[in-house]
Write an enzyme that holds these catalytic residues in place. Structure first.
Site, short mmCIF file in Angstrom:
data_model
loop_
_atom_site.label_atom_id
_atom_site.label_comp_id
_atom_site.label_asym_id
_atom_site.label_seq_id
_atom_site.Cartn_x
_atom_site.Cartn_y
_atom_site.Cartn_z
N LYS A 56 0.80 -1.24 0.00
CA LYS A 56 0.00 0.00 0.00
C LYS A 56 0.83 1.29 0.00
O LYS A 56 0.31 2.37 0.29
CB LYS A 56 -1.01 0.04 1.17
CG LYS A 56 -1.84 -1.19 1.37
CD LYS A 56 -2.31 -1.86 0.12
CE LYS A 56 -3.39 -1.11 -0.62
NZ LYS A 56 -3.75 -1.86 -1.88
N TRP A 61 1.17 2.65 -8.59
CA TRP A 61 1.51 3.97 -9.13
C TRP A 61 2.91 3.91 -9.77
O TRP A 61 3.11 4.32 -10.91
CB TRP A 61 1.47 4.99 -7.98
CG TRP A 61 1.42 6.42 -8.39
CD1 TRP A 61 1.33 6.92 -9.66
CD2 TRP A 61 1.45 7.54 -7.50
NE1 TRP A 61 1.31 8.29 -9.60
CE2 TRP A 61 1.38 8.69 -8.30
CE3 TRP A 61 1.53 7.68 -6.11
CZ2 TRP A 61 1.38 9.98 -7.76
CZ3 TRP A 61 1.54 8.96 -5.57
CH2 TRP A 61 1.46 10.08 -6.38
N HIS A 116 6.97 -7.34 -2.44
CA HIS A 116 6.76 -6.71 -1.12
C HIS A 116 7.68 -7.37 -0.09
O HIS A 116 7.50 -7.18 1.11
CB HIS A 116 5.32 -6.94 -0.63
CG HIS A 116 4.26 -6.18 -1.37
ND1 HIS A 116 4.41 -4.89 -1.78
CD2 HIS A 116 2.99 -6.54 -1.72
CE1 HIS A 116 3.29 -4.48 -2.38
NE2 HIS A 116 2.42 -5.47 -2.35
N SER A 146 -4.66 2.47 4.54
CA SER A 146 -4.86 1.91 3.20
C SER A 146 -4.92 0.38 3.26
O SER A 146 -5.77 -0.26 2.62
CB SER A 146 -3.72 2.37 2.28
OG SER A 146 -3.92 1.91 0.98
N TYR A 201 6.31 8.30 -1.26
CA TYR A 201 4.95 8.52 -1.80
C TYR A 201 4.58 9.99 -1.66
O TYR A 201 4.05 10.61 -2.58
CB TYR A 201 3.98 7.62 -1.01
CG TYR A 201 2.52 7.75 -1.38
CD1 TYR A 201 1.94 6.88 -2.30
CD2 TYR A 201 1.70 8.73 -0.79
CE1 TYR A 201 0.60 6.97 -2.63
CE2 TYR A 201 0.36 8.83 -1.12
CZ TYR A 201 -0.20 7.95 -2.04
OH TYR A 201 -1.54 8.05 -2.36
N THR A 235 -0.54 9.01 -15.11
CA THR A 235 -0.39 8.33 -13.81
C THR A 235 -1.00 9.14 -12.66
O THR A 235 -0.75 8.84 -11.49
CB THR A 235 1.09 8.04 -13.50
OG1 THR A 235 1.81 9.27 -13.48
CG2 THR A 235 1.71 7.12 -14.53
N PHE A 237 -3.89 10.24 -10.07
CA PHE A 237 -4.87 9.40 -9.37
C PHE A 237 -6.18 9.31 -10.17
O PHE A 237 -6.72 8.23 -10.36
CB PHE A 237 -5.14 9.97 -7.96
CG PHE A 237 -6.10 9.13 -7.17
CD1 PHE A 237 -5.67 7.98 -6.53
CD2 PHE A 237 -7.45 9.47 -7.09
CE1 PHE A 237 -6.56 7.18 -5.81
CE2 PHE A 237 -8.34 8.69 -6.37
CZ PHE A 237 -7.89 7.54 -5.74
N MET A 264 -8.36 1.87 -6.03
CA MET A 264 -7.93 3.26 -6.11
C MET A 264 -8.86 4.02 -5.17
O MET A 264 -9.91 4.51 -5.58
CB MET A 264 -8.06 3.78 -7.55
CG MET A 264 -7.18 3.04 -8.56
SD MET A 264 -5.42 3.32 -8.33
CE MET A 264 -5.34 5.06 -8.55
N ARG A 265 -8.48 4.09 -3.91
CA ARG A 265 -9.40 4.52 -2.86
C ARG A 265 -9.42 6.05 -2.73
O ARG A 265 -10.38 6.70 -3.11
CB ARG A 265 -8.99 3.83 -1.56
CG ARG A 265 -10.00 3.82 -0.44
CD ARG A 265 -9.41 3.14 0.78
NE ARG A 265 -8.22 3.82 1.25
CZ ARG A 265 -8.20 4.83 2.12
NH1 ARG A 265 -9.33 5.23 2.67
NH2 ARG A 265 -7.06 5.40 2.47
N1 LIG Z 1 -1.79 7.70 -9.10
C1 LIG Z 1 -1.89 7.62 -7.78
N2 LIG Z 1 -1.82 8.73 -7.01
C2 LIG Z 1 -1.92 8.66 -5.67
N3 LIG Z 1 -2.15 7.51 -4.99
C3 LIG Z 1 -2.26 6.37 -5.72
C4 LIG Z 1 -2.12 6.37 -7.13
N4 LIG Z 1 -2.26 5.08 -7.56
C5 LIG Z 1 -2.50 4.34 -6.47
N5 LIG Z 1 -2.50 5.10 -5.36
C6 LIG Z 1 -2.78 4.71 -3.98
O1 LIG Z 1 -1.82 3.76 -3.54
C7 LIG Z 1 -2.45 2.85 -2.61
C8 LIG Z 1 -2.34 1.45 -3.17
O2 LIG Z 1 -1.01 1.05 -2.91
P1 LIG Z 1 -0.29 -0.11 -3.70
O3 LIG Z 1 -0.44 0.08 -5.16
O4 LIG Z 1 1.08 -0.16 -3.13
O5 LIG Z 1 -1.12 -1.38 -3.26
S1 LIG Z 1 -0.61 -2.89 -3.36
O6 LIG Z 1 0.31 -3.10 -2.22
O7 LIG Z 1 0.06 -3.08 -4.64
O8 LIG Z 1 -1.86 -3.68 -3.21
C9 LIG Z 1 -3.89 3.32 -2.49
O9 LIG Z 1 -3.89 4.26 -1.42
P2 LIG Z 1 -5.21 4.67 -0.58
O10 LIG Z 1 -6.07 5.44 -1.53
O11 LIG Z 1 -4.71 5.53 0.53
O12 LIG Z 1 -5.84 3.40 -0.10
C10 LIG Z 1 -4.10 3.96 -3.85
O13 LIG Z 1 -5.19 4.84 -3.90
#
Ligand SMILES: Nc1ncnc2c1ncn2[C@@H]1O[C@H](COP(=O)(O)OS(=O)(=O)O)[C@@H](OP(=O)(O)O)[C@H]1O
Length: 303
Positions: A56, A61, A116, A146, A201, A235, A237, A264-265
């Site tokens: 997470k 991303w 991971h 997350s 991040y 890329t 969000f 994508m929360r």
């Molecule tokens: N483009 C972009 N911009 C900002 N944030 C983003 C983006 N892409 C993915 N996310 C946020 O990253 C969180 C998911 O993390 P991971 O991709 O590492 O998840 S995983 O471990 O691969 O399952 C998850 O965070 P939270 O929204 O806080 O839950 C995603 O929303």
């Protein structure tokens, strides 16, 4: 998403097993533990690029950013398949699909891979081949929030329980892939011994173009301004949330139930403030300071 394009995922991934095992004390999915020898003996190649993260922290991303850098910003090519197909997850075995190792072995170079795993469990061939690693780190509070929502929606992981229960489990490192401290500190300590780019991040949120440029330079690419702009846009969000190749909508709800919580929360820094109770925050900060003292690793929990 047109399900006809990707019938495989909905048909084959119906059986979901959320049992956990462990390797050297690190909780990992049982299917991963069953093929651990195969994973640990994975053969990296010199021109692999590995994205390493605690869950997470912004893995997906970074996968999309690096894929686009390697493609010189060719968005059409980047849409060739879902992010989890383009980038094998080396320790995952989503039975009956091929394992991450099998998928990676079948791929042409240069490969982009994801893990991971904490440093002590990384297949040694990554070190032997001096593979370039991009490590994405995210502040522990937002990771916890997350991950809590991810464990609610991901049917292949154990249910997290209530937020209060999860707070205790997460801070004790009793979650899949183990503790945040061990992971982040472990990777931080070895970063100068290998080709490891440490990216935060929070920094990407603050200035995506600056970070995309830094990552492309690390990968030996000087990209034009327009290409950097294209990558930044593709890329963002909002774009990734709508993109079926990055929002995991091709997976059936028996695996990711996005009606519970979308993959994508929120994509924000500081959502922990909507979850942490005042008392939890005090306990957390005390413990955190003890564990991080003298490490030289600073995170921002708000921007
Ligand atoms: N483009 C972009 N911009 C900002 N944030 C983003 C983006 N892409 C993915 N996310 C946020 O990253 C969180 C998911 O993390 P991971 O991709 O590492 O998840 S995983 O471990 O691969 O399952 C998850 O965070 P939270 O929204 O806080 O839950 C995603 O929303």
């Amino acid at each position: 998403m047109n399900p006809e394009l990707f019938p495989k995922f909905s048909e084959e991934l119906e059986i979901v097993d959320n049992k956990m095992g462990e390797v050297q004390g690190v909780p990992l999915p049982e299917a991963t533990c069953e093929i651990w020898e195969q994973i640990y003996n994975f053969q990296a190649r010199e021109d692999d690029i590995l994205i390493s993260t605690y869950p997470k922290a912004g893995t997906t991303w970074m996968q999309e950013i690096v894929d686009l850098i390697m493609l010189d910003g060719d968005v059409k090519k980047s849409m060739r398949s879902p992010c989890f197909v383009k980038v094998p997850f080396i320790e995952l075995y989503p039975k009956p699909m091929p394992s991450g190792v099998q998928a990676a072995n079948a791929m042409e170079s240069p490969r982009l891979l994801k893990t991971h795993l904490p440093t002590q469990l990384l297949p040694p061939s990554f070190w032997e081949k001096n593979v370039k690693v991009i490590y994405v780190a995210r502040n522990m509070k937002d990771c916890m929030v997350s991950y809590f929502h991810f464990q609610r929606m991901n049917q292949a992981l154990p249910h997290p329980g209530t937020w209060n229960e999860y707070f205790s489990k997460f801070t004790a490192g009793n979650v899949p892939w183990g503790g945040w401290f061990d992971h982040v500190i472990g990777w931080w300590k070895i970063k100068d011994k290998h080709q490891i780019l440490f990216v935060f991040y929070e920094d990407i949120i603050e200035d995506p173009k600056r970070e995309i440029r830094k990552i492309s330079q690390f990968l030996g690419k000087e990209l034009r301004e327009e290409v950097l702009d294209t990558i930044q846009h593709h890329t963002s969000f909002s774009t990734m949330k709508e993109n079926p190749m990055t929002n995991y909508s091709v997976l059936p709800s028996s695996v990711f139930d996005q009606s519970i919580s979308p993959f994508m929360r929120k994509g924000k820094v500081g959502d922990w403030k909507n979850h942490f109770l005042v008392a939890q925050n005090i306990v957390f900060d005390e413990e955190y300071q003890k564990k991080m003292e003298g490490i030289g690793l600073n995170f921002r929990t708000e921007l």
